[in-house]
Scaffold this motif. Structure first.
Motif, mmCIF file in Angstrom:
data_model
loop_
_atom_site.group_PDB
_atom_site.id
_atom_site.type_symbol
_atom_site.label_atom_id
_atom_site.label_comp_id
_atom_site.label_asym_id
_atom_site.label_seq_id
_atom_site.Cartn_x
_atom_site.Cartn_y
_atom_site.Cartn_z
ATOM 1 N N THR A 48 3.325 35.618 18.177
ATOM 2 C CA THR A 48 2.872 37.006 18.358
ATOM 3 C C THR A 48 3.023 37.784 17.054
ATOM 4 O OG1 THR A 48 4.952 38.080 18.992
ATOM 5 C CG2 THR A 48 3.774 36.895 20.744
ATOM 6 N N THR A 49 3.328 37.083 15.951
ATOM 7 C CA THR A 49 3.400 37.779 14.662
ATOM 8 C C THR A 49 2.014 37.748 14.010
ATOM 9 O OG1 THR A 49 3.812 35.957 13.099
ATOM 10 C CG2 THR A 49 5.712 36.733 14.378
ATOM 11 N N PRO A 50 1.769 38.643 13.051
ATOM 12 C CA PRO A 50 0.455 38.584 12.367
ATOM 13 C C PRO A 50 0.428 37.561 11.231
ATOM 14 C CG PRO A 50 1.668 40.554 11.723
ATOM 15 C CD PRO A 50 2.563 39.806 12.641
ATOM 16 N N VAL A 51 1.448 36.712 11.130
ATOM 17 C CA VAL A 51 1.504 35.748 10.017
ATOM 18 C C VAL A 51 0.377 34.722 10.162
ATOM 19 C CG1 VAL A 51 2.916 33.983 8.870
ATOM 20 C CG2 VAL A 51 4.001 36.058 9.788
ATOM 21 N N GLY A 52 -0.496 34.661 9.134
ATOM 22 C CA GLY A 52 -1.635 33.736 9.158
ATOM 23 C C GLY A 52 -2.941 34.422 9.505
ATOM 24 N N MET A 53 -2.851 35.748 9.770
ATOM 25 C CA MET A 53 -4.058 36.508 10.140
ATOM 26 C C MET A 53 -4.873 36.846 8.878
ATOM 27 S SD MET A 53 -4.081 39.879 12.550
ATOM 28 C CE MET A 53 -3.514 41.112 11.406
ATOM 29 N N HIS A 54 -6.198 36.932 9.034
ATOM 30 C CA HIS A 54 -7.080 37.351 7.951
ATOM 31 C C HIS A 54 -6.596 38.672 7.365
ATOM 32 C CE1 HIS A 54 -10.811 37.870 5.771
ATOM 33 N NE2 HIS A 54 -10.823 39.126 6.188
ATOM 34 N N PRO A 55 -6.493 38.896 6.081
ATOM 35 C CA PRO A 55 -6.940 38.027 4.984
ATOM 36 C C PRO A 55 -5.814 37.154 4.425
ATOM 37 C CG PRO A 55 -6.438 40.187 4.129
ATOM 38 C CD PRO A 55 -6.049 40.207 5.582
ATOM 39 N N HIS A 56 -4.775 36.877 5.228
ATOM 40 C CA HIS A 56 -3.638 36.086 4.717
ATOM 41 C C HIS A 56 -3.573 34.727 5.397
ATOM 42 C CE1 HIS A 56 -2.385 39.679 2.632
ATOM 43 N NE2 HIS A 56 -2.387 40.363 3.770
ATOM 44 N N GLU A 57 -4.746 34.083 5.522
ATOM 45 C CA GLU A 57 -4.830 32.791 6.232
ATOM 46 C C GLU A 57 -3.917 31.725 5.645
ATOM 47 O OE1 GLU A 57 -7.470 34.566 5.293
ATOM 48 O OE2 GLU A 57 -9.135 34.373 6.702
ATOM 49 N N ASP A 58 -3.609 31.853 4.318
ATOM 50 C CA ASP A 58 -2.847 30.777 3.664
ATOM 51 C C ASP A 58 -1.339 30.917 3.833
ATOM 52 O OD1 ASP A 58 -5.147 29.586 2.859
ATOM 53 O OD2 ASP A 58 -5.220 30.673 0.933
ATOM 54 N N GLU A 59 -0.894 32.030 4.397
ATOM 55 C CA GLU A 59 0.540 32.250 4.589
ATOM 56 C C GLU A 59 1.142 31.127 5.451
ATOM 57 O OE1 GLU A 59 2.680 36.509 5.514
ATOM 58 O OE2 GLU A 59 0.641 36.185 6.153
ATOM 59 N N ALA A 60 2.340 30.665 5.073
ATOM 60 C CA ALA A 60 2.982 29.594 5.847
ATOM 61 C C ALA A 60 3.352 30.119 7.230
ATOM 62 C CB ALA A 60 4.232 29.132 5.122
ATOM 63 N N PRO A 61 3.163 29.325 8.291
ATOM 64 C CA PRO A 61 3.530 29.766 9.640
ATOM 65 C C PRO A 61 5.009 30.175 9.716
ATOM 66 C CG PRO A 61 2.240 27.750 9.741
ATOM 67 C CD PRO A 61 2.529 27.993 8.287
ATOM 68 N N PRO A 62 5.370 31.036 10.692
ATOM 69 C CA PRO A 62 6.742 31.558 10.756
ATOM 70 C C PRO A 62 7.803 30.495 11.036
ATOM 71 C CG PRO A 62 5.268 32.775 12.245
ATOM 72 C CD PRO A 62 4.480 31.635 11.705
ATOM 73 N N VAL A 63 7.409 29.341 11.597
ATOM 74 C CA VAL A 63 8.380 28.238 11.761
ATOM 75 C C VAL A 63 7.783 26.974 11.132
ATOM 76 C CG1 VAL A 63 9.706 28.900 13.820
ATOM 77 C CG2 VAL A 63 7.468 27.815 14.092
ATOM 78 N N PRO A 64 8.650 26.060 10.628
ATOM 79 C CA PRO A 64 8.108 24.826 10.043
ATOM 80 C C PRO A 64 7.287 24.067 11.093
ATOM 81 C CG PRO A 64 10.475 25.046 9.619
ATOM 82 C CD PRO A 64 10.127 26.121 10.568
ATOM 83 N N VAL A 65 6.076 23.643 10.683
ATOM 84 C CA VAL A 65 5.170 23.059 11.679
ATOM 85 C C VAL A 65 5.618 21.668 12.135
ATOM 86 C CG1 VAL A 65 3.156 24.411 11.009
ATOM 87 C CG2 VAL A 65 3.567 22.193 9.913
ATOM 88 N N ASP A 66 6.547 21.033 11.384
ATOM 89 C CA ASP A 66 7.014 19.717 11.848
ATOM 90 C C ASP A 66 7.870 19.846 13.118
ATOM 91 O OD1 ASP A 66 9.171 20.827 10.649
ATOM 92 O OD2 ASP A 66 9.524 19.213 9.195
#
Ligand code: NAP
Length: 268
Positions: free
Chosen positions: A176-194
């Motif tokens: 529910t955070t805006p992390v990764g939203m346009h125009p910041h698509e390249d921002e790393a997700p809020p938790v490690p994706v592994d």
């Protein structure tokens, strides 16, 4: 989305944007009555302050402390919040049962409030992880108090070991955070994706882009990926049902949203 629905239903309505300054919110809401407007949606920054100007507020909107839909009916201005219903709609459409589900929710802002209440009310257990942990703690406490449960727990987002442990046991991860939203698509997700595991449901509220880095990783790792488009359509469909009493033409609404997102992209 709403004009597509209005056309599909053959109604003599029109849905138009009004840009309202915070200082004019009371006047704007009183104008709904004066002008005989059937209903409105409200968005940031008006959702919380609007409660003070309404004749009645539905229980879920009172609980969340925010209104996104107003219906002018029988001389009364009634406020609702359809975000929770919109959030649950894609899960229902995919026949994913929410009761008993363990959800890990990233973020403790406005959207998170609707999501967490909807999940707990539907019988899920929720862990809220937030950058500012005190906001996650306050939300968990409020939800547990309002529902008379201990269904909501919280964590600081940077408590990696505990986050990893909880995520390993979670059935669903919700961003529910805006992390990764346009125009910041390249921002790393809020938790490690592994930390995403196979079979997990990964639900990102972001709809632009439709595939965030979090959702791309979820797909690669065999998880079920859900983006924010269906929630957007679901909350709109719920508003339309309140205003008209009619079943919303979901496909026409989704099509309009997808077209809007595509044309926004081609303009960039
Ligand atoms: P909000 O009230 O401002 O809350 C934002 C949350 O994200 C806060 O918990 C904040 O943490 C956290 N956050 C922000 N930047 C962060 C970062 N860099 N790292 C970690 N956490 C971060 O916003 P909102 O209204 O809830 O909206 C959030 C997102 O949901 C937006 O992308 C919005 O477009 C989307 N949304 C989608 C729908 C839909 O229908 N699909 C509906 C509503 C919202 P702190 O508390 O620590 O600041």
């Amino acid at each position: 989305m709403h004009n597509a629905a209005i056309a599909a239903l053959g109604l003599h309505y029109v849905y138009i944007p009004f840009s309202v300054q915070p200082a004019e919110l009371g006047v704007a809401i009183r104008s709904i009555r004066a002008l005989g407007i059937v209903g409105v949606n409200l968005t940031i920054p008006h959702k919380e302050r609007a409660l003070a100007y309404l004749d009645e507020v539905a229980p879920e909107a009172l609980e969340i402390g925010a209104v996104n839909t107003v219906h002018f009916s029988e001389g009364r201005l009634v406020g609702y919040n359809t975000d929770g219903e919109g959030f649950l709609a894609p899960l229902r459409e995919r026949s994913i049962p929410v009761k008993g589900l363990q959800a890990f929710v990233l973020g403790a802002g406005g959207a998170s409030r609707s999501v967490v209440y909807a999940l707990v009310r539907a019988g899920a257990g929720v862990t809220i992880a937030n950058r500012r942990p005190e906001r996650a703690a306050a939300l968990a406490e409020a939800v547990n108090g309002a529902t008379g449960t201990k269904s909501a727990a919280w964590l600081p987002l940077d408590a990696y070991d505990e986050v990893a442990k909880r995520l390993a046991r979670a059935d669903m991860l919700v961003n529910t955070t805006p992390v990764g939203m346009h125009p910041h698509e390249d921002e790393a997700p809020p938790v490690p994706v592994d930390l995403i595991h196979k079979g997990m449901i990964v639900y990102d509220l972001i709809y632009n882009p439709m595939e965030t880095r979090l959702l791309a990783a979820a797909k690669r790792q065999g998880a079920v990926a859900i983006n924010g488009v269906d929630m957007l359509v679901g909350q709109g469909a719920a508003s339309l049902r309140i205003w008209t009493g009619l079943e919303a033409p979901i496909d026409a609404m989704r099509q309009a949203v997808l077209e809007g997102l595509r044309s926004a992209k081609s303009e960039v």
